[in-house]
Design a protein around this motif. Structure first.
Motif, short mmCIF file in Angstrom:
data_model
loop_
_atom_site.label_atom_id
_atom_site.label_comp_id
_atom_site.label_asym_id
_atom_site.label_seq_id
_atom_site.Cartn_x
_atom_site.Cartn_y
_atom_site.Cartn_z
N VAL A 218 0.66 4.95 -1.95
CA VAL A 218 0.20 4.60 -0.72
C VAL A 218 -0.90 5.52 -0.32
CG1 VAL A 218 1.09 4.43 1.64
CG2 VAL A 218 2.72 3.99 -0.15
N TYR A 219 -1.97 4.78 0.28
CA TYR A 219 -2.95 5.50 1.04
C TYR A 219 -2.69 6.12 2.34
CZ TYR A 219 -6.02 4.61 -3.25
OH TYR A 219 -6.60 4.26 -4.43
N GLY A 220 -3.45 7.16 2.95
CA GLY A 220 -3.24 7.44 4.29
C GLY A 220 -1.94 7.55 4.96
N GLN B 51 -1.70 3.46 7.17
CA GLN B 51 -1.24 3.40 5.69
C GLN B 51 -1.36 2.25 5.10
OE1 GLN B 51 2.96 4.01 5.11
NE2 GLN B 51 2.77 6.13 5.05
N VAL B 52 -1.93 2.38 3.83
CA VAL B 52 -2.13 1.02 3.01
C VAL B 52 -1.45 1.31 1.59
CG1 VAL B 52 -4.08 -0.36 1.47
CG2 VAL B 52 -4.64 0.74 3.71
N THR B 53 -0.68 0.34 1.51
CA THR B 53 0.39 0.37 0.36
C THR B 53 -0.62 -0.49 -0.86
OG1 THR B 53 2.11 0.25 1.28
CG2 THR B 53 2.46 -0.09 -0.95
N ALA B 54 -1.01 0.43 -1.95
CA ALA B 54 -1.95 -0.04 -2.97
C ALA B 54 -1.27 -0.59 -4.22
CB ALA B 54 -3.24 0.95 -3.27
N LEU B 55 -0.24 0.30 -4.70
CA LEU B 55 0.51 -0.14 -5.61
C LEU B 55 2.10 -0.29 -5.20
CD1 LEU B 55 -0.87 2.07 -8.65
CD2 LEU B 55 -1.69 -0.23 -7.76
N GLY C 189 -7.55 -9.72 -10.90
CA GLY C 189 -7.09 -10.03 -9.73
C GLY C 189 -7.87 -9.77 -8.52
N PRO C 190 -7.43 -10.45 -7.34
CA PRO C 190 -8.39 -10.39 -6.03
C PRO C 190 -8.75 -8.76 -5.75
CG PRO C 190 -6.05 -11.21 -5.55
CD PRO C 190 -6.04 -11.10 -7.06
N SER C 191 -9.84 -8.93 -4.89
CA SER C 191 -10.53 -7.70 -4.65
C SER C 191 -9.16 -7.15 -3.70
CB SER C 191 -11.64 -8.05 -3.68
OG SER C 191 -12.04 -6.85 -3.09
N GLY C 192 -9.05 -5.80 -3.75
CA GLY C 192 -7.90 -5.07 -2.94
C GLY C 192 -6.64 -5.08 -3.36
N CYS C 193 -6.43 -5.57 -4.68
CA CYS C 193 -5.09 -5.83 -5.22
C CYS C 193 -4.42 -4.71 -5.92
CB CYS C 193 -4.93 -6.85 -5.97
SG CYS C 193 -5.73 -6.64 -7.88
N GLY C 194 -5.56 -3.46 -6.13
CA GLY C 194 -4.93 -2.21 -6.71
C GLY C 194 -5.40 -1.90 -8.02
N LYS C 195 -6.46 -2.84 -8.52
CA LYS C 195 -7.14 -2.41 -9.77
C LYS C 195 -7.36 -1.18 -10.17
CE LYS C 195 -9.78 -5.86 -9.77
NZ LYS C 195 -9.63 -6.28 -8.15
N THR C 196 -8.43 -0.75 -9.13
CA THR C 196 -9.13 0.48 -9.47
C THR C 196 -8.03 1.74 -9.21
OG1 THR C 196 -11.45 -0.25 -8.69
CG2 THR C 196 -10.76 2.11 -8.45
N THR C 197 -7.41 1.52 -8.36
CA THR C 197 -6.33 2.54 -8.05
C THR C 197 -5.41 2.71 -9.26
OG1 THR C 197 -5.74 1.87 -5.56
CG2 THR C 197 -4.07 3.12 -6.47
N LEU C 198 -4.99 1.55 -10.04
CA LEU C 198 -4.07 1.77 -11.27
C LEU C 198 -4.78 2.49 -12.24
CD1 LEU C 198 -1.85 1.13 -12.78
CD2 LEU C 198 -2.48 -1.02 -13.13
N1 LIG Z 1 -9.35 6.10 -0.61
C1 LIG Z 1 -8.82 5.19 -0.19
N2 LIG Z 1 -8.15 5.33 1.30
C2 LIG Z 1 -7.46 4.42 1.72
N3 LIG Z 1 -7.25 3.15 1.26
C3 LIG Z 1 -7.91 2.75 0.02
C4 LIG Z 1 -8.38 3.75 -0.87
N4 LIG Z 1 -8.89 3.41 -2.00
C5 LIG Z 1 -8.52 1.92 -2.06
N5 LIG Z 1 -7.55 1.96 -0.67
C6 LIG Z 1 -7.04 0.43 -0.44
O1 LIG Z 1 -6.03 0.19 -1.42
C7 LIG Z 1 -6.05 -1.22 -1.74
C8 LIG Z 1 -6.54 -1.38 -3.23
O2 LIG Z 1 -7.67 -0.74 -3.51
P1 LIG Z 1 -8.33 -0.76 -4.98
O3 LIG Z 1 -7.44 -0.22 -5.71
O4 LIG Z 1 -9.72 -0.38 -4.96
O5 LIG Z 1 -8.47 -2.49 -5.22
P2 LIG Z 1 -9.39 -3.23 -6.24
O6 LIG Z 1 -10.07 -2.41 -7.29
O7 LIG Z 1 -8.33 -4.33 -6.65
O8 LIG Z 1 -10.19 -3.97 -5.48
C9 LIG Z 1 -7.07 -1.92 -0.79
O9 LIG Z 1 -6.35 -2.39 0.32
C10 LIG Z 1 -7.98 -0.66 -0.57
O10 LIG Z 1 -8.57 -1.02 0.80
#
Ligand SMILES: Nc1ncnc2c1ncn2[C@@H]1O[C@H](COP(=O)(O)OP(=O)(O)O)[C@@H](O)[C@H]1O
Ligand SMILES: [Mg+2]
Length: 247
Positions: free
Chosen positions: A24-26, A31-35, A52-61
């Motif tokens: 969870v970010y923030g 708050q945004v639940t990323a995973l 997967g679609p933009s924003g689904c959590g790929k970079t986070t993972l």
């Molecule tokens: N540093 C951050 N602070 C707050 N929210 C974030 C941050 N990085 C990513 N997010 C949010 O987390 C979710 C997943 O992001 P991300 O992993 O970048 O997705 P993807 O790579 O699939 O596009 C999105 O809703 C994004 O807006």
């Protein structure tokens, strides 16, 4: 290409094992639940694409797997070590020795030549400059850029810069290479060439690759495709089936 399977080979040692990972970010209203509970296993020598679609959590993972970002709950074991049990120093050592990261935007240092950019991981690991330069040249040769060692990034095309970034990610012979949308800024032919190089690194060298992509045209290079949506891996697919489903 190796045979596509929907699961890693039974008995194969795992490079990456994620169980119920959450992030969870923030805070509060921000708050945004990323995973939301990611389960993923990647075998040694496997090339897994994460789509997967933009924003689904790929970079986070992949940032968590790379030890660049802390998760909130669940477990993540990379190359046999639980990353929860590593302190910041151990994580830094893990990244320097065992991990290569290829960013979407290349992230080359503009003031350094291509060879100097590629040497960075070696110098961080304490190698001498002369030895580092020789290894950097070898890595640049591998990606077809032996004649560009003295060029600066601004003198290279996008595809060439991405190949320099790949050379930098593999020069220290890491066990795991993680790539975030490595072809998104490239034309079709250049993107295919970049994937051929990555495919060779997995197939010939037995290194593990996780490649995040939006690019349907490169899915055929994967051993397996992990489909992600809204913070979860929903299913795994074989390259051929996934391409038919999305074409
Ligand atoms: N540093 C951050 N602070 C707050 N929210 C974030 C941050 N990085 C990513 N997010 C949010 O987390 C979710 C997943 O992001 P991300 O992993 O970048 O997705 P993807 O790579 O699939 O596009 C999105 O809703 C994004 O807006
Ligand atoms: Mg992303």
């Amino acid at each position: 290409m190796t045979a596509a399977t929907t699961r890693p080979l039974l008995g194969a040692a795992m490079s990456v094992v994620c169980n119920s990972l959450t992030k969870v970010y923030g805070e509060g209203a921000q708050q945004v639940t990323a995973l939301r509970g990611v389960d993923l296993e990647v075998a040694h020598g496997e090339l897994v694409m994460l789509v997967g679609p933009s924003g689904c959590g790929k970079t986070t993972l992949i940032s968590i797997i790379a030890g660049l970002l802390d998760h909130d709950a669940g477990e993540c074991t990379v190359l046999g070590e639980n990353i929860d049990h590593m302190d910041q120093t151990a994580k830094a050592r893990f990244r320097r020795h065992l991990l290569g990261f290829v960013f979407q935007a290349y992230n080359l240092v503009p003031q350094l030549t291509t060879a100097e950019n590629v040497m960075i991981p070696l110098l961080l690991n304490g190698m001498s400059e002369s030895k580092g330069l020789a290894k950097a040249r070898e890595a640049l040769e591998r990606v077809g850029l032996a004649d560009r060692c003295g060029h600066f990034p601004s003198q290279l095309s996008g595809g060439q810069q991405q190949r320099v970034a790949i050379a930098r990610a593999l020069v220290h012979e890491p066990e795991l290479i993680v790539c975030d949308e490595p072809t998104s800024a490239l034309d079709h032919a250049t993107g295919q060439h970049v994937l051929e190089i990555l495919r060779g690194i997995a197939g010939n060298d037995g290194r593990t690759l996780i490649v995040v992509t939006h690019d349907q045209r490169i899915l055929g290079f994967a051993d397996r495709i992990a489909h992600m949506d809204d913070g979860r891996i929903t299913h795994f697919g074989e390259p051929r089936i996934s391409m038919e489903a999305t074409s």
